[in-house]
Design a protein around this motif. Structure first.
Motif, PDB file in Angstrom:
ATOM      1  N   ALA A 253      -3.619 -23.735 -41.619  1.00 42.29           N
ATOM      2  CA  ALA A 253      -2.176 -23.726 -41.914  1.00 42.29           C
ATOM      3  C   ALA A 253      -1.787 -24.776 -42.953  1.00 42.29           C
ATOM      4  CB  ALA A 253      -1.395 -23.954 -40.631  1.00 42.29           C
ATOM      5  N   GLY A 254      -2.679 -25.721 -43.223  1.00 42.67           N
ATOM      6  CA  GLY A 254      -2.369 -26.740 -44.231  1.00 42.67           C
ATOM      7  C   GLY A 254      -1.753 -27.985 -43.639  1.00 42.67           C
ATOM      8  N   ALA A 255      -1.701 -28.078 -42.299  1.00 39.02           N
ATOM      9  CA  ALA A 255      -1.099 -29.255 -41.670  1.00 39.02           C
ATOM     10  C   ALA A 255      -2.097 -30.398 -41.550  1.00 39.02           C
ATOM     11  CB  ALA A 255      -0.565 -28.888 -40.293  1.00 39.02           C
ATOM     12  N   LEU A 256      -3.369 -30.081 -41.623  1.00 37.71           N
ATOM     13  CA  LEU A 256      -4.427 -31.076 -41.477  1.00 37.71           C
ATOM     14  C   LEU A 256      -5.446 -30.828 -42.580  1.00 37.71           C
ATOM     15  CD1 LEU A 256      -4.771 -33.145 -39.132  1.00 37.71           C
ATOM     16  CD2 LEU A 256      -6.338 -31.535 -38.076  1.00 37.71           C
ATOM     17  N   ARG A 257      -5.914 -31.909 -43.185  1.00 33.36           N
ATOM     18  CA  ARG A 257      -6.874 -31.738 -44.280  1.00 33.36           C
ATOM     19  C   ARG A 257      -8.304 -31.824 -43.734  1.00 33.36           C
ATOM     20  NH1 ARG A 257      -5.944 -32.136 -49.745  1.00 33.36           N
ATOM     21  NH2 ARG A 257      -3.891 -33.014 -49.474  1.00 33.36           N
TER      22      ARG A 257
ATOM     23  N   PRO B  48      -2.325 -26.695 -52.357  1.00 33.15           N
ATOM     24  CA  PRO B  48      -1.761 -26.630 -51.000  1.00 33.15           C
ATOM     25  C   PRO B  48      -0.433 -25.874 -50.939  1.00 33.15           C
ATOM     26  CG  PRO B  48      -1.738 -28.882 -51.849  1.00 33.15           C
ATOM     27  CD  PRO B  48      -2.489 -28.066 -52.834  1.00 33.15           C
ATOM     28  N   GLU B  49       0.226 -25.737 -52.096  1.00 34.91           N
ATOM     29  CA  GLU B  49       1.507 -25.028 -52.110  1.00 34.91           C
ATOM     30  C   GLU B  49       1.347 -23.530 -51.833  1.00 34.91           C
ATOM     31  OE1 GLU B  49       0.156 -26.568 -54.637  1.00 34.91           O
ATOM     32  OE2 GLU B  49       0.076 -25.245 -56.366  1.00 34.91           O
TER      33      GLU B  49
ATOM     34  N   ALA C 215       0.288 -22.332 -49.252  1.00 37.81           N
ATOM     35  CA  ALA C 215       0.694 -22.136 -47.858  1.00 37.81           C
ATOM     36  C   ALA C 215       2.124 -21.645 -47.765  1.00 37.81           C
ATOM     37  CB  ALA C 215       0.549 -23.451 -47.097  1.00 37.81           C
ATOM     38  N   ARG C 216       2.959 -22.081 -48.712  1.00 36.89           N
ATOM     39  CA  ARG C 216       4.388 -21.783 -48.650  1.00 36.89           C
ATOM     40  C   ARG C 216       4.651 -20.279 -48.531  1.00 36.89           C
ATOM     41  NH1 ARG C 216       7.562 -24.120 -53.473  1.00 36.89           N
ATOM     42  NH2 ARG C 216       6.446 -25.930 -52.722  1.00 36.89           N
TER      43      ARG C 216
ATOM     44  N   TRP D 196       2.776 -19.901 -39.683  1.00 40.17           N
ATOM     45  CA  TRP D 196       2.046 -20.637 -38.641  1.00 40.17           C
ATOM     46  C   TRP D 196       2.920 -20.870 -37.423  1.00 40.17           C
ATOM     47  CZ3 TRP D 196       1.557 -26.594 -38.428  1.00 40.17           C
ATOM     48  CH2 TRP D 196       0.623 -26.972 -37.456  1.00 40.17           C
TER      49      TRP D 196
ATOM     50  N   PRO E 104       2.516 -23.155 -34.357  1.00 40.64           N
ATOM     51  CA  PRO E 104       1.673 -24.157 -33.692  1.00 40.64           C
ATOM     52  C   PRO E 104       1.793 -24.033 -32.171  1.00 40.64           C
ATOM     53  CG  PRO E 104       3.256 -25.177 -35.199  1.00 40.64           C
ATOM     54  CD  PRO E 104       3.667 -23.775 -35.016  1.00 40.64           C
TER      55      PRO E 104
END
Lengths: 254, 251
Positions: A59-63, A80-81, A83-84, A89, A91
Motif C-alpha cells: 500500500a506504500g505505508a511502509l518502505r 510512490p505517487e 499509490a494515489r 487500501w 488497513p
C-alpha cells in the motif's frame, strides 16, 4: 506524469524479493509474488506471519528494506505517487479521523487521491449507494460501530476505483450478512478487472472469494497456489501443516 | 494538489474540534477585556498625551500592547493547536493513510502547517480588528502597527513550525505540547542570563526570539530579524519532514 495503462495480461502487482525487518526480527523475507488484473489473492498466515507488513508495503505505508514492488510495470519505489491512483487500501481495524463525518471522510480520501468537483461528488454518491452508507453519511466516524467503521474504510479504499485493492482482515467485526455482502463486493470488483489481495485468518473466506492463496509463515512464502470453492479441506490441511511444521508434507508438496 | 488536500483536511479537522473553538473564544474574550482596559487608560491620559509633541497615540498605548498580550498567549495556544497534528495521527493510526495516498512527508508537514497557520492568522486578524475599529475616530500610526503585525505573523509562524516539529517527534500529543512550550520559552529567554550580566550583544542574544520580536513591536523592521524567523521556520519544518520520512522507513 503519465501513469502506465493497465494491460490485462500484465501483472498489476509484482513483488520481487521483498524483505522488511520489524521490531528487530525479519517480518518479511524475500517475498516474490505477482497478481494479474481481476485476480483475488488470499494471504493466509498465523499471527505475526508477516501479512500486515506485506500489505502495508504494497500500500506504500511502509518502505521495504530491500526488494522491489512494481505496479502496472512501473517501479513503485521510484514513484510512490503511483499509490494515489492505483491502490485502494483498507488497513486492519480501519483507522479513521473520529471528528469527521462519514461523508467528510469520503471527500478527504477522494481529494487525497486526486478527485475534485463533479468527479468527487459522483464518486462519493456512488460508493455511498453501493455500500448502503446513506443512513450514516452525516454521522461522526468516532461514534461508528466496528462493523460500520470497516464499511467506511472499505468505501474510502474504493472511492477512486483503484486497479489494486489491498484489504487487511476486511471481514473483521462484520456480521454474517455483511460478510456475504463483502464477498459479493470483492467478486464484483474482480469481475470489473480490479486485482484484490486480502489477508485473513478465515480459511472459509479464502475458499469463498479467492482464486489464489498464498500462505506466509515467519515472513516467508511457503505456499502459492490456486483455490477452488470445494478445496476447503485440502487448504485447511496445507495451512495447518505450514502453521505447525513450517512446511507442507513433502509428498503433497511434490 | 496533495498539499491542498492535506491542508483542507487539517483545516476541516481544526474547525470541527472543540479545542480550536474553545481556545479562540477564551483568548479573544481575554484580549477583548484587556482591550477595554487599555482603551480606558488611553482615554484617561488622552489630554496629557495630546499636549506632548511626541506623546504616545492609540498604536503605542492600545494596538501594540494588545499584540504583545497576543504574543504571550501564543506560547500556550500554539502548542495546544499543533500537538495533535502528527502525534495525534500516529496514535490514531491514520498517518499510514496519508503515506498510502502517495503524499510525500514534506507535503504532509507543510499542509498541516499551513492549516494551523491559517487559524493563527485569523486569530491575529480578529485581535487586530479591535484597535482598527477605532481607526476612523483617532490617528493610527500605520507604519508602526504594520511592523508590529509583521512581527506577530513571524512569531506565530515560527511557533507553529516549532509545534509541528515537536508533534512529529513526539509519540503522544501531550508530550508534543509540553516540548513545544518548553522550547518556545527557552528560545524566548535564552539570553536572560546574559542580559542580567549586562551583555546586550553576541550570539546568545542573537539566538533569543525576544531580541528579534521587540524591535518589530517598536516599529523597527530589520532584514536580520526577518531572516532569523525564516531560518527558524525552515529549520523546524525540515526537521519535521526528515522525522516523518523516517516513519515510513522504521516502525
Amino acid at each position: 506524469m503519465t501513469l502506465p495503462t493497465p494491460v490485462s495480461t500484465e501483472p498489476v502487482l509484482r513483488l520481487d524479493q521483498l524483505s522488511r525487518r520489524r521490531a528487530g526480527r525479519a517480518a518479511v523475507q524475500n517475498l516474490s509474488l505477482t497478481l494479474l488484473p481481476g485476480q483475488v489473492l488470499g494471504l493466509l498466515g498465523v499471527n505475526g506471519a508477516g501479512k500486515s507488513t506485506t500489505l502495508s508495503m504494497i500500500a506504500g505505508a511502509l518502505r521495504p528494506d530491500s526488494g522491489n514492488i512494481q505496479l502496472n510495470g512501473a517501479d513503485f519505489m521510484e514513484q510512490p505517487e503511483l499509490a494515489r491512483q492505483l491502490i485502494g487500501w483498507l488497513p486492519e481495524r480501519a483507522p479513521l479521523w473520529p471528528e469527521l463525518t462519514v461523508s467528510e471522510h469520503l471527500d478527504a480520501h477522494g481529494q487525497l487521491r486526486g478527485l475534485h468537483g463533479v468527479a468527487l461528488k459522483q464518486a462519493r454518491a456512488a460508493i455511498i449507494e453501493r455500500l448502503e452508507l446513506q443512513p450514516l453519511a452525516r454521522r461522526l466516524a468516532g461514534v461508528l460501530s466496528q462493523g460500520q467503521r470497516q464499511r467506511l474504510g472499505l468505501a474510502c479504499a474504493l472511492m477512486h476505483r483503484p486497479a489494486l485493492l489491498v484489504l487487511d482482515e476486511p471481514a473483521n467485526a462484520l456480521d454474517p450478512v455483511q460478510v456475504a455482502a463483502l464477498r459479493t463486493l470483492i467478486r464484483e470488483q474482480a469481475a470489473a478487472g480490479t486485482a484484490v489481495i486480502l489477508s485473513t485468518h478465515l480459511l472459509a473466506e479464502v475458499t469463498a472469494v479467492c482464486d489464489r492463496v498464498a500462505i506466509l509463515h515467519e515472513g516467508t512464502l511457503r505456499h502459492d497456489g490456486t483455490v477452488h470453492s470445494d478445496d476447503h479441506a485440502a487448504l485447511e490441511r496445507t495451512f495447518f501443516e505450514i502453521a505447525m511444521n513450517g512446511h507442507t508434507h513433502p509428498a503433497r508438496a511434490a | 494538489m496533495s498539499l491542498l488536500a492535506v491542508t483542507r483536511l487539517e483545516w476541516r479537522r481544526l474547525l470541527v474540534r472543540p479545542l480550536a473553538w474553545v481556545l479562540a473564544a477564551l483568548t479573544l474574550a481575554w484580549l477583548a477585556w484587556n482591550f477595554t482596559l487599555l482603551l480606558g487608560s488611553f482615554l484617561a491620559g488622552q489630554i496629557q498625551n495630546a499636549a506632548r509633541p511626541d506623546g504616545p497615540g492609540l498604536t503605542d498605548l492600545v494596538g501594540v500592547p494588545l499584540l504583545g498580550q497576543l504574543a504571550q498567549l501564543a506560547f500556550l495556544v500554539v502548542p495546544l493547536l499543533t500537538m495533535s497534528l502528527i502525534a495525534g495521527e500516529r496514535r490514531n493510526g491514520t498517518l499510514p493513510l496519508l503515506f498510502a495516498a502517495g503524499v510525500p512527508a514534506s507535503r504532509i508537514v507543510l499542509g498541516k502547517y499551513l492549516a494551523v497557520l491559517g487559524w493563527l492568522l485569523l486569530w491575529l486578524l480578529l485581535t487586530l480588528a479591535m484597535p482598527l475599529a477605532l481607526a476612523h475616530a483617532t490617528h493610527v500610526d500605520w507604519g508602526k502597527l504594520a511592523a508590529a503585525t509583521l512581527g506577530l505573523v513571524l512569531m506565530l509562524a515560527a511557533l507553529a513550525a516549532l509545534g509541528v516539529a515537536c508533534s512529529t517527534f513526539a509519540s503522544h500529543p501531550a508530550i508534543a505540547a509540553a516540548a513545544a512550550l518548553i522550547l518556545a520559552l527557552a528560545l524566548w529567554g535564552v539570553n536572560l542570563g546574559a542580559q542580567m550580566a549586562g551583555i546586550n550583544g553576541g550570539t546568545i542574544n542573537w539566538l533569543a526570539m525576544s531580541t528579534h520580536l521587540q524591535p518589530l513591536l517598536r516599529g523597527l523592521v530589520s532584514s536580520t530579524d526577518i531572516v532569523w524567523f525564516v531560518l527558524l521556520i525552515v529549520l523546524a519544518l525540515a526537521l519535521a519532514t526528515r522525522r516523518l520520512s523516517a516513519d515510513r522507513e522504521r516502525d
